[in-house]
Design a protein around this motif. Structure first.
Motif, PDB file in Angstrom:
ATOM      1  N   UNK A 115       0.794  -1.231   0.000  1.00 28.05           N
ATOM      2  CA  UNK A 115       0.000   0.000   0.000  1.00 28.05           C
ATOM      3  C   UNK A 115       0.829   1.286   0.000  1.00 28.05           C
ATOM      4  N   UNK A 116       2.139   1.173   0.011  1.00 28.23           N
ATOM      5  CA  UNK A 116       2.987   2.359  -0.001  1.00 28.23           C
ATOM      6  C   UNK A 116       2.971   3.143   1.299  1.00 28.23           C
ATOM      7  N   UNK A 117       2.581   2.510   2.400  1.00 32.90           N
ATOM      8  CA  UNK A 117       2.530   3.204   3.688  1.00 32.90           C
ATOM      9  C   UNK A 117       3.915   3.266   4.319  1.00 32.90           C
ATOM     10  N   UNK A 118       4.219   4.416   4.902  1.00 30.71           N
ATOM     11  CA  UNK A 118       5.527   4.642   5.528  1.00 30.71           C
ATOM     12  C   UNK A 118       5.330   5.082   6.978  1.00 30.71           C
ATOM     13  N   UNK A 119       6.271   4.744   7.862  1.00 28.28           N
ATOM     14  CA  UNK A 119       6.190   5.228   9.244  1.00 28.28           C
ATOM     15  C   UNK A 119       6.235   6.756   9.300  1.00 28.28           C
ATOM     16  N   UNK A 120       5.347   7.324  10.111  1.00 28.36           N
ATOM     17  CA  UNK A 120       5.331   8.781  10.304  1.00 28.36           C
ATOM     18  C   UNK A 120       5.681   9.152  11.743  1.00 28.36           C
ATOM     19  N   UNK A 121       5.504   8.226  12.679  1.00 28.62           N
ATOM     20  CA  UNK A 121       5.957   8.421  14.049  1.00 28.62           C
ATOM     21  C   UNK A 121       5.981   7.071  14.765  1.00 28.62           C
ATOM     22  N   UNK A 122       6.762   7.021  15.832  1.00 24.77           N
ATOM     23  CA  UNK A 122       6.921   5.770  16.577  1.00 24.77           C
ATOM     24  C   UNK A 122       7.027   6.057  18.066  1.00 24.77           C
ATOM     25  N   UNK A 123       6.698   5.052  18.848  1.00 24.98           N
ATOM     26  CA  UNK A 123       6.882   5.120  20.299  1.00 24.98           C
ATOM     27  C   UNK A 123       7.291   3.729  20.765  1.00 24.98           C
ATOM     28  N   UNK A 124       8.360   3.677  21.536  1.00 31.95           N
ATOM     29  CA  UNK A 124       8.828   2.421  22.103  1.00 31.95           C
ATOM     30  C   UNK A 124       8.833   2.562  23.619  1.00 31.95           C
ATOM     31  N   UNK A 125       8.298   1.571  24.314  1.00 30.63           N
ATOM     32  CA  UNK A 125       8.296   1.585  25.774  1.00 30.63           C
ATOM     33  C   UNK A 125       9.727   1.563  26.288  1.00 30.63           C
ATOM     34  N   UNK A 139       4.057   1.852  15.896  1.00 28.16           N
ATOM     35  CA  UNK A 139       4.523   2.510  14.676  1.00 28.16           C
ATOM     36  C   UNK A 139       3.287   2.961  13.920  1.00 28.16           C
ATOM     37  N   UNK A 140       3.225   4.256  13.653  1.00 31.26           N
ATOM     38  CA  UNK A 140       2.098   4.834  12.926  1.00 31.26           C
ATOM     39  C   UNK A 140       2.497   4.991  11.461  1.00 31.26           C
ATOM     40  N   UNK A 141       1.682   4.435  10.574  1.00 29.62           N
ATOM     41  CA  UNK A 141       1.949   4.488   9.138  1.00 29.62           C
ATOM     42  C   UNK A 141       1.031   5.496   8.474  1.00 29.62           C
ATOM     43  N   UNK A 142       1.586   6.254   7.538  1.00 33.50           N
ATOM     44  CA  UNK A 142       0.799   7.232   6.795  1.00 33.50           C
ATOM     45  C   UNK A 142       0.885   6.997   5.306  1.00 33.50           C
ATOM     46  N   UNK A 143      -0.105   7.564   4.596  1.00 40.79           N
ATOM     47  CA  UNK A 143      -0.138   7.423   3.139  1.00 40.79           C
ATOM     48  C   UNK A 143       0.492   8.613   2.415  1.00 40.79           C
ATOM     49  N   UNK A 144       0.942   9.606   3.158  1.00 38.98           N
ATOM     50  CA  UNK A 144       1.585  10.770   2.559  1.00 38.98           C
ATOM     51  C   UNK A 144       0.626  11.818   2.053  1.00 38.98           C
ATOM     52  N   UNK A 145      -0.687  11.562   2.133  1.00 29.76           N
ATOM     53  CA  UNK A 145      -1.658  12.544   1.636  1.00 29.76           C
ATOM     54  C   UNK A 145      -2.706  12.936   2.669  1.00 29.76           C
ATOM     55  N   UNK A 146      -3.022  12.032   3.581  1.00 32.14           N
ATOM     56  CA  UNK A 146      -4.042  12.355   4.587  1.00 32.14           C
ATOM     57  C   UNK A 146      -3.417  12.314   5.975  1.00 32.14           C
ATOM     58  N   UNK A 147      -4.129  12.855   6.963  1.00 33.58           N
ATOM     59  CA  UNK A 147      -3.644  12.853   8.341  1.00 33.58           C
ATOM     60  C   UNK A 147      -3.946  11.528   9.037  1.00 33.58           C
ATOM     61  N   UNK A 148      -4.796  10.704   8.467  1.00 35.47           N
ATOM     62  CA  UNK A 148      -5.188   9.428   9.065  1.00 35.47           C
ATOM     63  C   UNK A 148      -4.003   8.467   9.058  1.00 35.47           C
ATOM     64  N   UNK A 149      -3.814   7.735  10.144  1.00 31.17           N
ATOM     65  CA  UNK A 149      -2.710   6.789  10.216  1.00 31.17           C
ATOM     66  C   UNK A 149      -3.196   5.410  10.655  1.00 31.17           C
ATOM     67  N   UNK A 150      -2.406   4.418  10.309  1.00 27.72           N
ATOM     68  CA  UNK A 150      -2.610   3.052  10.775  1.00 27.72           C
ATOM     69  C   UNK A 150      -1.550   2.791  11.837  1.00 27.72           C
ATOM     70  N   UNK A 151      -2.003   2.510  13.048  1.00 25.45           N
ATOM     71  CA  UNK A 151      -1.092   2.212  14.149  1.00 25.45           C
ATOM     72  C   UNK A 151      -0.853   0.704  14.198  1.00 25.45           C
ATOM     73  N   UNK A 152       0.412   0.307  14.112  1.00 25.27           N
ATOM     74  CA  UNK A 152       0.777  -1.088  14.303  1.00 25.27           C
ATOM     75  C   UNK A 152       1.332  -1.206  15.713  1.00 25.27           C
ATOM     76  N   UNK A 153       0.743  -2.087  16.501  1.00 21.63           N
ATOM     77  CA  UNK A 153       1.181  -2.296  17.877  1.00 21.63           C
ATOM     78  C   UNK A 153       1.850  -3.655  17.991  1.00 21.63           C
ATOM     79  N   UNK A 154       3.098  -3.651  18.454  1.00 21.65           N
ATOM     80  CA  UNK A 154       3.839  -4.877  18.692  1.00 21.65           C
ATOM     81  C   UNK A 154       4.062  -5.019  20.192  1.00 21.65           C
ATOM     82  N   UNK A 155       3.702  -6.166  20.750  1.00 27.48           N
ATOM     83  CA  UNK A 155       3.874  -6.454  22.169  1.00 27.48           C
ATOM     84  C   UNK A 155       4.937  -7.534  22.326  1.00 27.48           C
TER      85      UNK A 155
END
Length: 122
Positions: A25-35, A43-59
């Motif tokens: 989908x061409x999504x790239x990380x736009x911000x991250x947070x590690x405990x 890791x929040x992924x963005x499409x480069x055009x909208x403010x909406x992001x997909x958050x991937x949570x790894x535990x």
């Protein structure tokens, strides 16, 4: 008034998921947070055009696949080149369901989440 911000998917293998979302989908990380203790990573992924992001949570402690129920939820993306997207996803082997009558199809990510692909309205 509320605006959409992000949607979350929990993932078992963060690198594999990041690679999939970039390729599919061409999504790239736009911000991250590690405990600080390393117990989780967001890791929040963005499409480069909208403010909406997909958050991937790894535990870190999670080893078993997530129970996705009956797959009655999904995320949807539009594309300006539906045919090229379909060919790409077909070559990747990630198409899990097609509905030609509606003109849509779904791809499945490494953790079993479904993503709907919709042609851009002309």
């Amino acid at each position: 008034m509320f605006k959409f911000n992000h949607f979350n998917f929990n993932v078992l293998d963060l690198r594999r998921s990041l690679d999939f979302y970039k390729e599919a989908l061409g999504l790239e990380p736009v911000r991250e947070k590690t405990a600080k203790d390393g117990s989780f990573r967001l890791v929040y992924l963005g499409d480069g055009t909208s403010a909406f992001t997909l958050e991937l949570t790894w535990l870190a402690e999670r080893k078993e696949p997530y129970d996705l129920g009956e797959q009655e939820f999904h995320l949807a993306f539009t594309t300006g080149d539906f045919d090229a997207a379909h060919e790409k996803h077909k070559a990747m082997g990630c198409i899990c369901f097609e509905n030609p009558a509606m003109g849509i199809y779904f791809i499945e990510d490494p953790d079993g989440y479904w993503i709907e692909i919709i042609p851009a309205k002309i």
